[in-house]
Write an enzyme that holds these catalytic residues in place. Structure first.
Site: not given
Length: 118
Positions: A13, A22, A26, A28, A66, A107
């Site tokens: 996201h 952010c 990137h 998580h 994914h 996260e």
């Protein structure tokens, strides 16, 4: 009693209404904790762990794992992801003997959100 089940999924996201690192794309490895408050049924369970697993996987994990979460949630902060998950699960986990009482969305190992509905 409160029944607890943990899940994990990987997703990408970026935060479009945020200024900082952010805002860049990137990913998580998210940890999701689902909690149901209830009483034992005729089988002496709040809910079968397998049934809970199948509901959460079908309605949440399979949709997010994914994937690029921005295609699902416009501003995918941990807070907004938690609300989205709550809304996906609340009705599906409501039983005569139990209901969804809390979810956690992590996260990272040290950063997460707890949501208990509105």
């Amino acid at each position: 009693m409160i029944l607890i089940k943990e899940f994990e999924f990987d997703a990408a996201h970026n935060l479009i209404n945020y200024h900082g690192k952010c805002e860049n794309l990137h990913g998580h490895t998210y940890k999701l904790v689902v909690k149901l408050k209830g009483t034992r049924d005729k089988e002496d369970m709040i809910i079968d762990f397998i049934e809970l697993k199948n509901i959460v996987k079908e309605n949440v994990v399979n949709e997010l794992d994914h994937h690029y979460i921005n295609n699902i949630i416009k501003q995918p902060t941990a807070e907004n992801i938690a609300v989205w998950i709550w809304n996906k699960l609340f009705d599906k986990l409501k039983r005569d003997n139990c209901k969804l009482c809390e979810i956690e969305v992590w996260e990272t190992k040290t950063s997460g959100i707890v949501y208990q509905g509105d």
